[in-house]
Design a protein around this motif. Structure first.
Motif, PDB file in Angstrom:
ATOM      1  N   PHE A  27       0.830  -1.206   0.000  1.00 50.09           N
ATOM      2  CA  PHE A  27       0.000   0.000   0.000  1.00 50.09           C
ATOM      3  C   PHE A  27       0.866   1.258   0.000  1.00 50.09           C
ATOM      4  O   PHE A  27       0.495   2.270  -0.615  1.00 50.09           O
ATOM      5  N   TYR A  28       2.018   1.201   0.666  1.00 54.01           N
ATOM      6  CA  TYR A  28       2.900   2.369   0.666  1.00 54.01           C
ATOM      7  C   TYR A  28       3.392   2.668  -0.746  1.00 54.01           C
ATOM      8  O   TYR A  28       3.339   3.825  -1.197  1.00 54.01           O
ATOM      9  N   TYR A  29       3.869   1.644  -1.446  1.00 55.15           N
ATOM     10  CA  TYR A  29       4.389   1.876  -2.790  1.00 55.15           C
ATOM     11  C   TYR A  29       3.269   2.219  -3.777  1.00 55.15           C
ATOM     12  O   TYR A  29       3.487   2.965  -4.736  1.00 55.15           O
TER      13      TYR A  29
ATOM     14  N   ILE B 140      -9.732  -5.423  -6.989  1.00 57.57           N
ATOM     15  CA  ILE B 140      -9.177  -4.151  -6.499  1.00 57.57           C
ATOM     16  C   ILE B 140      -7.829  -4.401  -5.826  1.00 57.57           C
ATOM     17  O   ILE B 140      -6.863  -3.647  -6.025  1.00 57.57           O
ATOM     18  N   TYR B 141      -7.763  -5.469  -5.032  1.00 60.28           N
ATOM     19  CA  TYR B 141      -6.494  -5.834  -4.391  1.00 60.28           C
ATOM     20  C   TYR B 141      -5.422  -6.105  -5.455  1.00 60.28           C
ATOM     21  O   TYR B 141      -4.268  -5.674  -5.312  1.00 60.28           O
TER      22      TYR B 141
ATOM     23  N   PHE C   5      -0.379  -4.592  -8.348  1.00 60.47           N
ATOM     24  CA  PHE C   5       0.397  -4.330  -9.564  1.00 60.47           C
ATOM     25  C   PHE C   5       0.920  -2.903  -9.600  1.00 60.47           C
ATOM     26  O   PHE C   5       2.050  -2.662 -10.049  1.00 60.47           O
ATOM     27  N   ILE C   6       0.131  -1.936  -9.115  1.00 57.09           N
ATOM     28  CA  ILE C   6       0.611  -0.554  -9.048  1.00 57.09           C
ATOM     29  C   ILE C   6       1.784  -0.458  -8.081  1.00 57.09           C
ATOM     30  O   ILE C   6       2.820   0.151  -8.380  1.00 57.09           O
ATOM     31  N   GLY C   7       1.632  -1.055  -6.892  1.00 61.63           N
ATOM     32  CA  GLY C   7       2.724  -1.059  -5.930  1.00 61.63           C
ATOM     33  C   GLY C   7       3.947  -1.775  -6.460  1.00 61.63           C
ATOM     34  O   GLY C   7       5.099  -1.361  -6.212  1.00 61.63           O
TER      35      GLY C   7
END
Length: 357
Positions: free
Chosen positions: A168-170, A232-233, A238-240
């Motif tokens: 979640f941070y990244y 959503i998870y 993948f974004i992180g």
């Protein structure tokens, strides 16, 4: 060695097949016309058999598939199987065995309380962990893991939770950060379309989410919501993963090599533990065995590592969700292979000289 690896893969595949067979056969038995017609008049024996399948056999097969045997995991899986039995076996057949389900719920409740106590301990230690991270010169992926391991060395739940915190941070907290391109840092993804491939997957998940949610919201709202949450998870992951890959290039220090590829895997390798650097093209083009961890940004093309590090003894790597596994060899592909090979050889020669002194 090759036969042993192949045997382990075969056992793992057979265990997964049998696990799916056990779960699906029990579901079909109670939820299909064929299964219902084959049920005897006295159902108690059949229900007991299903409970044993789900609470004993399925957990053992799951552990065999994962090749990770642990009493704690077995108890968790057994309790989960007892609870799952209530949802697979219809209520009218399960009426005489309600105490079994509550036993599973009770075990799960105790374990949840235990995990909550660990969570409280993590919150209590946030300040010293953050101070440890700020005082470290290592990349966040490594400094955060090291600080958590010092406080909670053998707590799997804490490691999984911290792995999710990193995700979640990244995904949401690093958009203003820029990647450093110092002389001892090497990116792994610019010679490939790996990030483009990841973005394509995100687009596919978004389209699938919209389509499936629209199709299922009238027929099964629960399934629709579950799939929506999972998708959503996946998007957040993948974004992180893209951000972690972009902001954490391979780093070479005087005594260690710090390498990661997104959130999926990372490893800290002391140069004193490297036995050999393999550059032979014939060896590098062979199929990578399961005893070798690869740090290669793969896309649509077949690519091979630039070098292979053979270690003196297996070194632990951190995989997805904080899972730990040891590897004997490390396959690496970077964007500037010539400069990378040069600096690694220099550091290895220095480590070898220091050992002789």
């Amino acid at each position: 060695m090759g036969c042993l690896v192949l045997h382990k893969k075969t056992v793992s595949f057979v265990a997964l097949f049998l696990l799916l067979l056990v779960i699906s056969s029990n579901y079909v038995l109670y939820h299909s016309s064929f299964g219902l017609q084959s049920l005897p008049a006295d159902l108690n024996g059949v229900v007991v058999g299903s409970i044993l399948d789900l609470s004993l056999l399925a957990p053992l097969l799951f552990l065999a598939w994962q090749r990770k045997f642990s009493l704690k995991y077995f108890i968790v899986l057994m309790a989960t199987g007892l609870v799952a039995a209530r949802f697979i076996i219809p209520a009218e057949y399960f009426a005489s065995f309600q105490s079994v389900m509550w036993l599973g719920v009770g075990i799960e409740g105790v374990l949840i309380l235990f995990e909550l106590s660990l969570l409280f301990m993590l919150v209590k230690n946030v300040s010293p962990i953050l101070r440890r991270i700020k005082s470290s010169s290592l990349p966040l992926l490594f400094s955060f893991s090291r600080a958590v391991n010092e406080k909670f060395p053998n707590q799997t739940f804490i490691h999984i939770l911290c792995s999710e915190m990193l995700m979640f941070y990244y995904a949401f907290g690093t958009w203003k950060k820029q990647s450093s391109n110092e002389g001892n840092k090497f990116t792994l993804y610019k010679r490939s379309s790996f990030i483009t491939f990841q973005i394509m997957i995100i687009h596919a998940i978004v389209i699938e989410t919209l389509g499936l949610h629209w199709l299922l919201h009238n027929t099964s709202m629960t399934l629709s919501i579950v799939l929506l949450i999972l998708n959503i998870y996946s998007i957040v992951f993948f974004i992180g993963d893209i951000q972690a890959l972009r902001l954490n290039p391979l780093r070479v220090d005087d005594n260690h090599l710090y390498i990661s590829i997104g959130l999926a895997k990372r490893m800290e390798i002391p140069f004193r533990d490297i036995a050999e650097i393999v550059e032979d093209a014939h060896i590098l083009e062979q199929k990578i065995p399961s005893t070798t961890i690869e740090f290669i940004a793969r896309d649509f093309e077949t690519v091979h590592p630039d070098l292979l590090l053979t270690l003196k003894s297996p070194i632990e790597a951190t995989l997805f969700m904080g899972i730990k596994k040891k590897y004997k060899r490390v396959a690496i592909r970077v964007d500037d292979p010539h400069a990378f090979k040069k600096i690694v050889k220099e550091r290895l020669e220095k480590a070898q000289r220091d050992e002789l002194i």
